[in-house]
Scaffold this active site. Sequence first.
Site, PDB file in Angstrom:
ATOM      1  N   ASP A  64      -2.307   1.208  -9.191  1.00 36.24           N
ATOM      2  CA  ASP A  64      -3.547   0.034  -9.930  1.00 36.24           C
ATOM      3  C   ASP A  64      -3.951  -0.974  -9.594  1.00 36.24           C
ATOM      4  O   ASP A  64      -3.553  -1.251  -8.540  1.00 36.24           O
ATOM      5  CB  ASP A  64      -2.953   0.197 -11.531  1.00 36.24           C
ATOM      6  CG  ASP A  64      -1.845  -0.719 -11.408  1.00 36.24           C
ATOM      7  OD1 ASP A  64      -1.362  -1.387 -10.152  1.00 36.24           O
ATOM      8  OD2 ASP A  64      -1.287  -1.501 -12.741  1.00 36.24           O
ATOM      9  N   TYR A  66      -5.134  -5.064  -8.361  1.00 36.82           N
ATOM     10  CA  TYR A  66      -4.674  -6.327  -8.267  1.00 36.82           C
ATOM     11  C   TYR A  66      -4.807  -6.858  -9.075  1.00 36.82           C
ATOM     12  O   TYR A  66      -5.583  -7.133  -9.790  1.00 36.82           O
ATOM     13  CB  TYR A  66      -4.822  -7.097  -7.181  1.00 36.82           C
ATOM     14  CG  TYR A  66      -5.023  -7.133  -6.601  1.00 36.82           C
ATOM     15  CD1 TYR A  66      -3.192  -7.029  -4.932  1.00 36.82           C
ATOM     16  CD2 TYR A  66      -5.192  -6.335  -5.126  1.00 36.82           C
ATOM     17  CE1 TYR A  66      -3.340  -6.163  -3.984  1.00 36.82           C
ATOM     18  CE2 TYR A  66      -5.305  -6.134  -3.031  1.00 36.82           C
ATOM     19  CZ  TYR A  66      -3.814  -5.828  -3.298  1.00 36.82           C
ATOM     20  OH  TYR A  66      -3.803  -5.543  -1.904  1.00 36.82           O
ATOM     21  N   PHE A  77      -6.270  -1.897  -2.171  1.00 33.06           N
ATOM     22  CA  PHE A  77      -5.015  -3.138  -1.208  1.00 33.06           C
ATOM     23  C   PHE A  77      -6.372  -3.774  -1.055  1.00 33.06           C
ATOM     24  O   PHE A  77      -5.852  -4.690  -0.143  1.00 33.06           O
ATOM     25  CB  PHE A  77      -4.910  -1.995   0.019  1.00 33.06           C
ATOM     26  CG  PHE A  77      -3.843  -0.458   0.036  1.00 33.06           C
ATOM     27  CD1 PHE A  77      -2.199  -1.683  -0.831  1.00 33.06           C
ATOM     28  CD2 PHE A  77      -3.932   0.284  -0.064  1.00 33.06           C
ATOM     29  CE1 PHE A  77      -1.469  -0.626  -0.912  1.00 33.06           C
ATOM     30  CE2 PHE A  77      -3.225   1.442  -0.634  1.00 33.06           C
ATOM     31  CZ  PHE A  77      -1.736   1.143  -1.188  1.00 33.06           C
ATOM     32  N   HIS A 186       5.697   2.636   1.555  1.00 30.91           N
ATOM     33  CA  HIS A 186       4.404   1.826   0.580  1.00 30.91           C
ATOM     34  C   HIS A 186       4.948   0.832   2.194  1.00 30.91           C
ATOM     35  O   HIS A 186       5.766  -0.014   2.405  1.00 30.91           O
ATOM     36  CB  HIS A 186       4.303   1.787  -0.310  1.00 30.91           C
ATOM     37  CG  HIS A 186       4.018   1.229  -1.657  1.00 30.91           C
ATOM     38  ND1 HIS A 186       3.789  -0.511  -0.951  1.00 30.91           N
ATOM     39  CD2 HIS A 186       2.816   1.220  -1.931  1.00 30.91           C
ATOM     40  CE1 HIS A 186       2.524  -0.907  -2.231  1.00 30.91           C
ATOM     41  NE2 HIS A 186       1.687   0.278  -2.362  1.00 30.91           N
TER      42      HIS A 186
END
Length: 220
Positions: A64, A66, A77, A186
Amino acid sequence: MLFLPPNWTFILQEEIEKPYFQDLKRFITEEYNHYLCFPPPAQIFAALDQCTYDNTKVVIIGQDPYHGLGQAHGLSFSVPDTVPFPPSLQNIFKELESDLGIPYPQSGCLQHWADQGVLLLNSILTVRAHQAGSHQRKGWEKFTDAVIQKLANEKHNLVFLLWGSYAQKKGQWIDRSRHLVLESGHPSPLSANRGLWFGNSHFSQTNAFLQKHYNQEIKW
């Protein structure tokens, strides 16, 4: 408020007419009317706006947006110019530097990736300020599943980068004989510091595949 870019509206017309998406539209409108939410309304569909269906060659699945002030702008990202790099993005750039020798960038904006056909798609496209995951299970996951399914089922020779267990679960049904699917931990510090991110060479592997099938590469 939720208006898809024209190039995706035709592709997803059936999906956006479903009852769940209408419920999602009402929920998001209420949230943005009563709370500070991210990204700004005009950037909710920035990933789709900046990477058309026809141009998509690589899909990077985030979770989701920031939830800090000024960070989210609709690309997974990525952060706008001048915004400090979040830890995951720092580790993405470190791996890029290690994998392809690309100097650590001065901007965290990944729009130039999107312009080249990299779909930077979060699973959930909105969030309430400072409340991570606050728009989970409202319909976004179903919608972004439909986006991924359209791409995976109707196109060939895409690259799907599945970073972390969440993205891997979301992309578990993608046909590996039809597309290149690369998985790793991740890029967040929790995963990266356990040796699950660095050294995955996903960027060079992606470019080798694109060179073979499209005779072009991503200028990361």
